[in-house]
Design an enzyme around this catalytic site. Structure first.
Site: not given
Ligand code: DON
Length: 329
Positions: A78, A202, A272, A75, A254
Site C-alpha cells: 500500500k 490490488y 498479514v 499490505s 492499523y
Molecule cells: O487485502 C487483504 O486483505 C490482504 N491482501 C492484505 C491485508 C494486509 O496485509 C493487512 N495487514 N495487516
C-alpha cells in the site's frame, strides 16, 4: 585496510551480534500469534520464522534470523502504491480521492466507509483506500497498471520482483470482503476503473515477493526522502515521502498504530504475511544512537496478532528502537 573501514567493520560486527541475540530472545513471542488463515496460501508459513535486515545510509548492513526468506508483502504494498500514484497524478489529486485520517478500525472494515462525510475512504493504508488508489494507477488494463507498479518497484529495490501466483489465486478466489469493498467504492464514485481491474491490481501487488533486505532498502529510501543511495537517484519527491511517512506513523500498523507510535516511534507498515517495513530519519549528532544517519528496517515474522501485525516482529522492533534509541519522539 584503512583504519576507518576497520572501525566500521568492527561496529557492524558488534551490532549484528547484538541483533542476533534479540532475534533469539523475541522468537518465542510468536507462540501467541498465528499465520493468517483467510488467505489460504499463507497458512503454510513457519510461524516461528523471524528475520530482520537493517540498512543505514553509511553502508552498514545488519542481518539476523530468516532475513533472506522471500514472502508476499501484502499490505506493505500500500505504501508503494500510494507513492507511485502520487508521483504520477500529484498529491492533491490523490488526496481529493482518499483521505489521510486514521480509523481505529480493522484494515478491511466496512462499517465507517458509509458513515464518513464526504464518503471518500479514510486513508490509503487500509484496504478501501488502497483499492481506490490501485484503480488510479495510469493504464487501460490491469496488466498496464501492474507493469507500471513493477517498474517502480524495480527502481526501488534494483531488481524486478515476482508476483506469487499461488498466493494471488488463493486470495482472488476468496476475496469476498475486498470485492464487496470495491463494489461499494464503485457505487459511491470512488473507484476509477472497473471493479475487477482494481481488485486484480490490488491483490497482485499484495502478492509481490520481497525479503527483509528489499524492505529495509525501501525504508532507507523513505528515510532519505526518496533518494536511493545505491543508484544515487531521486526516485520520488520529498513532499510525497513526507506525506507517506506521516501516513505510516498514524495508520501503518492499523488499529495498533497509536501504541506502536508511543512505544516504538517509527513510521512503519505491516502486512498479514508477517512483514514490517520501518523507516528511521537521521538523528542529531547529540543522539546516543549507534545509527544516527537514518536507516530502513525490514522484518519477517509470519505469526500475527488479532490486528494483523507480526507479534515477534513488533517485539523485535521495540527492542531495536528502545535499545538503540531510534524513536523519532
Ligand atoms: O487485502 C487483504 O486483505 C490482504 N491482501 C492484505 C491485508 C494486509 O496485509 C493487512 N495487514 N495487516
Amino acid at each position: 585496510m584503512d583504519v576507518n573501514l576497520l572501525a566500521v567493520n568492527e561496529k557492524e560486527k558488534n551490532l549484528s551480534y547484538t541483533l542476533q541475540s534479540w532475534v533469539t530472545e523475541c522468537k518465542p513471542f510468536a507462540k501467541d500469534g498465528r499465520c493468517a488463515t483467510y488467505i489460504p496460501a499463507l497458512m503454510d508459513s513457519n510461524p516461528f520464522d523471524l528475520g530482520v535486515c537493517l540498512l543505514d545510509s553509511t553502508g552498514i548492513k545488519l542481518t539476523a534470523g530468516e532475513w533472506e526468506k522471500y514472502f508476499t508483502i501484502q499490505s506493505i504494498s500500500k505504501v508503494i502504491n500510494f507513492i507511485l500514484v502520487c508521483s504520477h497524478l500529484g498529491i492533491s489529486t490523490v488526496l481529493d480521492r482518499v483521505d489521510v485520517e486514521p480509523t481505529g478500525d480493522a484494515f478491511n472494515s466496512i462499517i465507517h466507509l458509509e458513515l464518513h462525510k464526504p464518503k471518500k475512504p479514510f486513508n490509503p493504508m487500509i484496504n478501501p483506500g488502497a483499492i481506490t488508489v490501485s484503480s488510479m494507477i495510469p493504464g487501460n488494463s490491469s496488466s498496464e497498471k501492474l507493469e507500471l507498479l513493477i517498474q517502480f518497484v524495480e527502481k526501488l529495490i534494483g531488481k524486478r520482483p515476482t508476483i506469487n501466483q499461488e498466493v494471488f489465486e488463493s486470495e482472488w478466489e476468496t476475496a469476498y470482503r475486498n470485492r464487496a469493498l470495491a463494489y461499494y467504492l464503485k457505487e459511491i464514485g470512488y473507484l476509477y476503473s472497473d471493479v475487477e481491474i482494481a481488485l486484480e491490481v490490488y491483490l497482485k501487488q499484495c502478492a509481490i515477493e520481497m525479503n527483509t533486505v528489499d524492505l529495509a532498502l525501501i525504508g532507507l529510501i523513505l528515510s532519505l526522502d526518496g533518494f536511493n543511495p545505491i543508484t544515487q537517484k531521486q526516485i520520488f519527491d520529498k513532499k510525497i515521502a513526507r506525506v507517506t511517512k506521516a501516513l505510516m506513523l498514524t495508520c501503518g500498523m492499523y488499529n495498533g498504530s497509536g501504541k506502536f507510535a508511543a512505544f516504538i516511534g517509527m513510521p512503519a507498515k505491516s502486512g498479514v504475511s508477517g512483514g514490517i517495513m520501518a523507516t528511521v530519519p537521521p538523528k542529531s549528532l547529540m543522539s546516543k544512537t549507534p545509527l544516527n544517519q537514518g536507516c530502513g528496517i525490514g522484518i519477517y515474522g509470519p505469526a500475527i496478532d488479532d490486528i494483523g501485525n507480526s507479534l515477534a516482529g513488533v517485539m523485535l522492533l521495540k527492542k531495536i528502537s528502545q535499545e538503540w534509541e531510534l524513536s523519532i519522539f
